[in-house]
Design a protein around this motif. Structure first.
Motif, short mmCIF file in Angstrom:
data_model
loop_
_atom_site.label_atom_id
_atom_site.label_comp_id
_atom_site.label_asym_id
_atom_site.label_seq_id
_atom_site.Cartn_x
_atom_site.Cartn_y
_atom_site.Cartn_z
N PRO A 16 0.81 -1.23 0.00
CA PRO A 16 0.00 0.00 0.00
C PRO A 16 0.84 1.27 0.00
N ARG A 17 2.04 1.21 0.57
CA ARG A 17 2.91 2.40 0.61
C ARG A 17 3.95 2.37 -0.50
N GLY A 18 3.75 1.49 -1.46
CA GLY A 18 4.65 1.44 -2.60
C GLY A 18 6.05 1.00 -2.24
N SER A 19 7.04 1.77 -2.66
CA SER A 19 8.43 1.37 -2.49
C SER A 19 8.87 1.35 -1.03
N VAL A 20 8.16 2.07 -0.16
CA VAL A 20 8.50 2.02 1.27
C VAL A 20 8.30 0.60 1.79
N ASP A 21 7.20 -0.02 1.40
CA ASP A 21 6.95 -1.40 1.81
C ASP A 21 7.99 -2.34 1.20
N LEU A 22 8.45 -2.04 0.00
CA LEU A 22 9.50 -2.87 -0.60
C LEU A 22 10.83 -2.70 0.15
N ALA A 23 11.11 -1.49 0.60
CA ALA A 23 12.34 -1.26 1.37
C ALA A 23 12.30 -2.03 2.69
N VAL A 24 11.14 -2.06 3.31
CA VAL A 24 10.98 -2.84 4.56
C VAL A 24 11.18 -4.33 4.27
N ALA A 25 10.58 -4.80 3.17
CA ALA A 25 10.72 -6.21 2.79
C ALA A 25 12.18 -6.55 2.49
N TYR A 26 12.90 -5.62 1.87
CA TYR A 26 14.30 -5.86 1.55
C TYR A 26 15.13 -5.97 2.83
N HIS A 27 14.84 -5.11 3.78
CA HIS A 27 15.55 -5.17 5.05
C HIS A 27 15.32 -6.53 5.72
N ARG A 28 14.09 -6.98 5.74
CA ARG A 28 13.78 -8.25 6.41
C ARG A 28 14.32 -9.44 5.62
N ARG A 29 14.44 -9.29 4.32
CA ARG A 29 15.08 -10.34 3.53
C ARG A 29 16.54 -10.47 3.95
N GLY A 30 17.19 -9.33 4.19
CA GLY A 30 18.57 -9.36 4.66
C GLY A 30 18.69 -10.02 6.02
N HIS A 89 9.90 8.66 8.28
CA HIS A 89 10.18 7.22 8.24
C HIS A 89 11.16 6.78 9.32
N ALA A 90 11.71 7.75 10.06
CA ALA A 90 12.72 7.41 11.06
C ALA A 90 12.22 6.44 12.14
N PRO A 91 10.99 6.60 12.65
CA PRO A 91 10.53 5.63 13.66
C PRO A 91 10.51 4.19 13.13
N GLU A 92 10.08 4.02 11.88
CA GLU A 92 10.07 2.68 11.31
C GLU A 92 11.49 2.16 11.11
N GLY A 93 12.39 3.05 10.70
CA GLY A 93 13.78 2.65 10.54
C GLY A 93 14.38 2.20 11.85
N ALA A 94 14.08 2.93 12.93
CA ALA A 94 14.58 2.54 14.25
C ALA A 94 14.00 1.19 14.67
N GLY A 95 12.72 0.97 14.33
CA GLY A 95 12.09 -0.31 14.65
C GLY A 95 12.73 -1.47 13.90
N LEU A 96 13.09 -1.25 12.64
CA LEU A 96 13.74 -2.30 11.85
C LEU A 96 15.13 -2.60 12.41
N LEU A 97 15.85 -1.56 12.83
CA LEU A 97 17.17 -1.75 13.43
C LEU A 97 17.05 -2.58 14.71
N TRP A 98 16.08 -2.24 15.55
CA TRP A 98 15.85 -2.99 16.78
C TRP A 98 15.49 -4.44 16.46
N GLU A 99 14.67 -4.62 15.45
CA GLU A 99 14.25 -5.97 15.04
C GLU A 99 15.45 -6.81 14.61
N THR A 100 16.37 -6.20 13.86
CA THR A 100 17.58 -6.91 13.43
C THR A 100 18.41 -7.35 14.63
N CYS A 101 18.62 -6.42 15.56
CA CYS A 101 19.44 -6.73 16.73
C CYS A 101 18.76 -7.76 17.62
N ASP A 102 17.44 -7.71 17.70
CA ASP A 102 16.71 -8.73 18.46
C ASP A 102 16.90 -10.11 17.83
N LYS A 103 16.87 -10.17 16.52
CA LYS A 103 17.06 -11.45 15.83
C LYS A 103 18.48 -11.99 16.05
#
Length: 230
Positions: free
Chosen positions: A49-63, A113-127
């Motif tokens: 729904p958010r276009g390329s923003v959602d793809l960027a999130v998906a790319y991060h999680r793929r990594g 987008h900074a709050p979502e970026g911080a959340g993705l960083l936290w998610e990576t470190c949690d993993k």
């Protein structure tokens, strides 16, 4: 048997990656991904729904997923724990295209987008911590992830500008940051072992003892829980 259809978001992401170095995670990239993937535009916008923003999130999680695969295959038994952390961070940085990651860092540095970026960083470190067997359930659950977030984000920024052969300068930088963290841990141990400092910290330690990690299937972007004193 009919083979399962590819996930539409994965199809879009694969198609977008060749455009990201030129157009970033932008509407232009998303529109090009729709065209190149051959997906129905309505379906593409339904899964992203958010276009390329959602793809960027998906790319991060793929990594993240690729990093976890690398950790599962690696022989970590003979490594010191600090070296296991370094291995995980290195695998994560090497889990994607540097220009795509650079463009993602730019996107998630924007204020909205900074709050979502911080959340993705936290998610990576949690993993990373979870994959390495962390079982902490108190305030250490937070301090470990917060500390690693600082190490990871600093190393990421260094890596993005590193031109040394094999990124050796980055790995040396990473080792130094982990050494800094280990010095902090030694200081904390000295505080715990000192009777005088232990008495001074009795109140804060009592307060911190009631902070608990999230339970079960948690959303890493949400806070933990507080156990009220009895």
């Amino acid at each position: 048997m009919t083979p399962p259809k590819a996930d539409p978001k994965d199809q879009l992401l694969d198609a977008a990656l060749m455009h990201v170095p030129f157009d970033g995670w932008s509407p232009a990239t998303f529109n090009a991904a729709i065209k190149d993937s051959g997906l129905d535009p309505a379906l593409a916008r339904a899964v992203c729904p958010r276009g390329s923003v959602d793809l960027a999130v998906a790319y991060h999680r793929r990594g993240d997923a690729k990093m976890l695969e690398g950790l599962a295959e690696a022989d970590l038994a003979n490594l010191r724990f600090r070296d296991r952390i370094a291995k995980a961070v290195r695998l994560r940085l090497e889990a994607g295209d540097r220009e795509a990651i650079r463009r993602g860092s730019t996107l998630f540095a924007l204020p909205h987008h900074a709050p979502e970026g911080a959340g993705l960083l936290w998610e990576t470190c949690d993993k990373i911590w979870t994959a390495l067997g962390d079982t902490s359930d108190d305030v250490n659950w937070y301090s470990k992830r917060a500390t690693l977030s600082g190490v990871y984000s600093a190393t990421l920024l260094y890596w993005l500008g590193d031109t040394s052969e094999g990124h050796q300068a980055t790995w040396s930088f990473l080792d130094r940051r982990i050494d800094d963290v280990m010095q902090i841990e030694k200081l904390k141990a000295q505080v715990r072992e000192s009777p005088t400092l232990s008495r001074l910290m009795a109140g804060p330690n009592w307060l911190l003892s009631h902070i608990k990690a999230p339970r079960g299937q948690r959303d890493p972007n949400l806070p933990g829980r507080w156990t009220p004193p009895r």
